[in-house]
Design an enzyme around this catalytic site. Structure first.
Site, PDB file in Angstrom:
ATOM      1  CG  HIS A 255      -5.576  -6.057  -0.319  1.00 55.00           C
ATOM      2  ND1 HIS A 255      -6.802  -6.024   0.300  1.00 55.00           N
ATOM      3  CD2 HIS A 255      -5.658  -7.005  -1.297  1.00 55.00           C
ATOM      4  CE1 HIS A 255      -7.598  -6.908  -0.296  1.00 55.00           C
ATOM      5  NE2 HIS A 255      -6.930  -7.515  -1.267  1.00 55.00           N
TER       6      HIS A 255
ATOM      7  CD  GLU B 128      -9.114  -9.038  -3.509  1.00 57.04           C
ATOM      8  OE1 GLU B 128      -9.976  -8.719  -2.673  1.00 57.04           O
ATOM      9  OE2 GLU B 128      -7.971  -9.410  -3.176  1.00 57.04           O
TER      10      GLU B 128
ATOM     11  CE  LYS C 201      -4.114  -1.934   2.294  1.00 60.13           C
ATOM     12  NZ  LYS C 201      -5.074  -1.687   3.419  1.00 60.13           N
TER      13      LYS C 201
ATOM     14  CE1 TYR D 128      -9.516  -2.783   0.349  1.00 59.55           C
ATOM     15  CE2 TYR D 128      -8.537  -0.911  -0.778  1.00 59.55           C
ATOM     16  CZ  TYR D 128      -8.416  -2.033   0.018  1.00 59.55           C
ATOM     17  OH  TYR D 128      -7.175  -2.407   0.497  1.00 59.55           O
TER      18      TYR D 128
ATOM     19  CG  ASN E 189      -3.812  -2.056   6.936  1.00 60.47           C
ATOM     20  OD1 ASN E 189      -3.714  -1.673   5.774  1.00 60.47           O
ATOM     21  ND2 ASN E 189      -4.828  -2.770   7.365  1.00 60.47           N
TER      22      ASN E 189
HETATM   23  P1  GDP Z   1      -8.019  -6.589   5.622  1.00 64.84           P
HETATM   24  O1  GDP Z   1      -8.631  -7.670   4.805  1.00 64.84           O
HETATM   25  O2  GDP Z   1      -7.200  -7.115   6.785  1.00 64.84           O
HETATM   26  O3  GDP Z   1      -7.207  -5.604   4.790  1.00 64.84           O
HETATM   27  O4  GDP Z   1      -9.206  -5.756   6.310  1.00 64.84           O
HETATM   28  P2  GDP Z   1     -10.686  -5.399   5.789  1.00 64.84           P
HETATM   29  O5  GDP Z   1     -10.993  -6.135   4.522  1.00 64.84           O
HETATM   30  O6  GDP Z   1     -11.614  -5.556   6.939  1.00 64.84           O
HETATM   31  O7  GDP Z   1     -10.583  -3.836   5.489  1.00 64.84           O
HETATM   32  C1  GDP Z   1      -9.967  -3.360   4.304  1.00 64.84           C
HETATM   33  C2  GDP Z   1      -9.081  -2.209   4.659  1.00 64.84           C
HETATM   34  O8  GDP Z   1      -9.886  -1.126   5.136  1.00 64.84           O
HETATM   35  C3  GDP Z   1      -8.079  -2.463   5.806  1.00 64.84           C
HETATM   36  O9  GDP Z   1      -6.897  -3.092   5.397  1.00 64.84           O
HETATM   37  C4  GDP Z   1      -7.813  -1.048   6.286  1.00 64.84           C
HETATM   38  O10 GDP Z   1      -6.870  -0.381   5.452  1.00 64.84           O
HETATM   39  C5  GDP Z   1      -9.166  -0.384   6.121  1.00 64.84           C
HETATM   40  N1  GDP Z   1      -9.915  -0.429   7.384  1.00 64.84           N
HETATM   41  C6  GDP Z   1     -10.559  -1.494   7.944  1.00 64.84           C
HETATM   42  N2  GDP Z   1     -11.129  -1.162   9.112  1.00 64.84           N
HETATM   43  C7  GDP Z   1     -10.835   0.165   9.306  1.00 64.84           C
HETATM   44  C8  GDP Z   1     -11.136   1.102  10.331  1.00 64.84           C
HETATM   45  O11 GDP Z   1     -11.799   0.787  11.325  1.00 64.84           O
HETATM   46  N3  GDP Z   1     -10.654   2.384  10.163  1.00 64.84           N
HETATM   47  C9  GDP Z   1      -9.922   2.744   9.056  1.00 64.84           C
HETATM   48  N4  GDP Z   1      -9.477   4.014   8.943  1.00 64.84           N
HETATM   49  N5  GDP Z   1      -9.611   1.889   8.085  1.00 64.84           N
HETATM   50  C10 GDP Z   1     -10.063   0.612   8.198  1.00 64.84           C
HETATM   51 MG    MG Z   2     -10.111  -7.610   3.377  1.00 64.13          MG
END
Ligand code: GDP
Ligand code: MG
Length: 140
Positions: free
Chosen positions: A117, A128, A11, A51, A114
């Site tokens: 992805h 994807e 990222k 997303y 973070n």
């Molecule tokens: P991943 O699969 O571990 O990447 O997590 P998710 O699919 O749940 O979320 C996608 C991305 O959205 C995450 O990697 C974060 O960059 C972002 N994200 C998820 N939850 C939060 C949150 O509570 N706050 C913010 N700012 N970003 C979030």
């Molecule tokens: Mg995810």
């Protein structure tokens, strides 16, 4: 376990901090091979499409802004059980909960920024990969 392919993004926060090599090393040391890899600057339409599953979530706008702020590396990783293995190497979404030795524990700045992805299941991995790569680009 079967040889699988999964989709990965390094990222913007990690690319900006010159962490491409360190993150690729984590994947390579775990036996995952990049079978396709390119640096791109995502458009807003790409980030919103990629997303789309999160579009009703409160963090969606911030997530899109962060993903288009600067370039990323998109890649396809191949190896034994690649989908789960990649998720293990990445660590928990929130770096505060990520295990020692994971990419997010070591490099992530916050739950939003973070660093990586990774696809979460075979169906999403296939979708994807297709979203960012043509079949010809998957050079094995
Ligand atoms: P991943 O699969 O571990 O990447 O997590 P998710 O699919 O749940 O979320 C996608 C991305 O959205 C995450 O990697 C974060 O960059 C972002 N994200 C998820 N939850 C939060 C949150 O509570 N706050 C913010 N700012 N970003 C979030
Ligand atoms: Mg995810």
């Amino acid at each position: 376990m079967a040889i699988e392919r999964t989709f990965s993004i390094i990222k913007p926060d990690a690319v900006r901090r010159n962490l491409i090599g360190k993150i690729l090393t984590k994947f390579e040391e775990a036996g995952l091979k990049p079978v396709a890899l390119k640096k791109i600057h995502m458009t807003r339409a790409q980030a919103e499409g990629f997303y789309a599953v999160h579009k009703e979530r409160p963090f969606f706008g911030e997530l899109v802004e962060q993903m288009i702020a600067s370039p990323v590396v998109v890649q396809v990783l191949e190896g034994e059980g690649a989908i789960l293995k990649n998720r293990e190497i990445m660590g928990a979404t929130n770096p505060a909960n990520a295990a020692e030795g994971t990419i997010r524990k070591e490099f992530a700045l916050s739950v939003g920024e973070n660093s990586v992805h990774g696809s979460d299941a075979p169906e999403t991995a296939a979708q994807e990969i297709k979203f960012f790569f043509t079949d010809e680009e998957l050079v094995g």
